[in-house]
Enzyme design. Sequence first.
Site, mmCIF file in Angstrom:
data_model
loop_
_atom_site.group_PDB
_atom_site.id
_atom_site.type_symbol
_atom_site.label_atom_id
_atom_site.label_comp_id
_atom_site.label_asym_id
_atom_site.label_seq_id
_atom_site.Cartn_x
_atom_site.Cartn_y
_atom_site.Cartn_z
ATOM 1 C CB THR A 1 -3.063 -1.006 -4.841
ATOM 2 O OG1 THR A 1 -3.853 -0.155 -5.404
ATOM 3 C CG2 THR A 1 -3.845 -2.202 -5.595
ATOM 4 C CG HIS B 1 -4.945 -2.256 -0.143
ATOM 5 N ND1 HIS B 1 -4.646 -2.434 1.532
ATOM 6 C CD2 HIS B 1 -4.581 -1.421 -0.529
ATOM 7 C CE1 HIS B 1 -4.524 -0.779 1.813
ATOM 8 N NE2 HIS B 1 -4.649 -0.171 0.655
#
Length: 344
Positions: free
Chosen positions: A40, A43
Amino acid sequence: MRALVKTSAGPGLTAMTCPDPAAGPTDVIVKVTATSLCGTDAHIYNWDPWAHSRIHPPRIIGHEMCGEVVEIGRDVTRVKIGDYVAAESHITCGQCFQCRTGQAHVCRNYRILGVDRDGSFAEYIALPDNVLWNTSSSIPPEFASVQEPLGNAVDAALAEDLTGHTVLITGCGPTGLFSAAVARTAGAATIIATDVSDYRLGLAKQVGADYILNAKTETPAQIAAAIREITAGEGVDASLEMSGHPSALHQAFGAVKNGGRVTLFGIPTGPISFDLANEIIFKGIRVHGITGRRLFSTWYRLAGLFKAGLNIKPIVTHTFPMSDYARGFELINSGQCGKVVLFP
């Protein structure tokens, strides 16, 4: 304090000085000892379409951490100053149907550390006391900081009992590798791991995989044939799909025996087509979708697995001071790492 901040809509992070966090009545201030990088976070660092739609700068990112409690709010009773803690990254509402029926891991109103509120890539973090997890001082910080993603692996692997079972793990990113380690500690008889990276397959071998198959150099038909040979034509008892790749998803369902189970953790980048009748229904397969960790039963189970000898040392491949964060993200983007941990 020093922190890593997503200051604007674009790639990268900014190391900067930020105000120290303040503790509300039910909050604690934790001095971060170690914080690990997650997909995450990558990202957000890379600023892909998901991050663009989800993150609202400025935001201190990061959600996997451990540290020492240095200040507590007036109503805090669960922890005390000096406690060594990790944290559940999902802050749940406690009021929705899911929270009130033992399914807080799929709370309709949850907020995520480092996404919806400031996170752990900093010297200090403010946290609600009800997300804290008291951690044994015997667990080194680089391992204590990864208990949150380890919980994903525990939930994925142990959604059903796998003692004495044959397990296929498709995808050997960090959570897939953690799943292999959990499956080995929990008593799986045979573990088969597939990935497109020889580097990560080597790590899988170190944490307990009995067989490794490279999906880049072997065709789906060759992998299917190898699994049939390993299982004497029976198929595996359980498939843990940890990659989200379409071919791996089909491999997971194709390899499992009639009446077996498939756990889905990897996130596909788009819709996937299935022959539901032949791949799932007629085989009588049980399917588990995994998101986050079961709160807090998975954390308790993980504590027991550590006591039982869970070995994750080979998976934590790199540690850096927080000032070298860019090296950590370069490694994640290259795929030539397991888990990367930063020390503020």
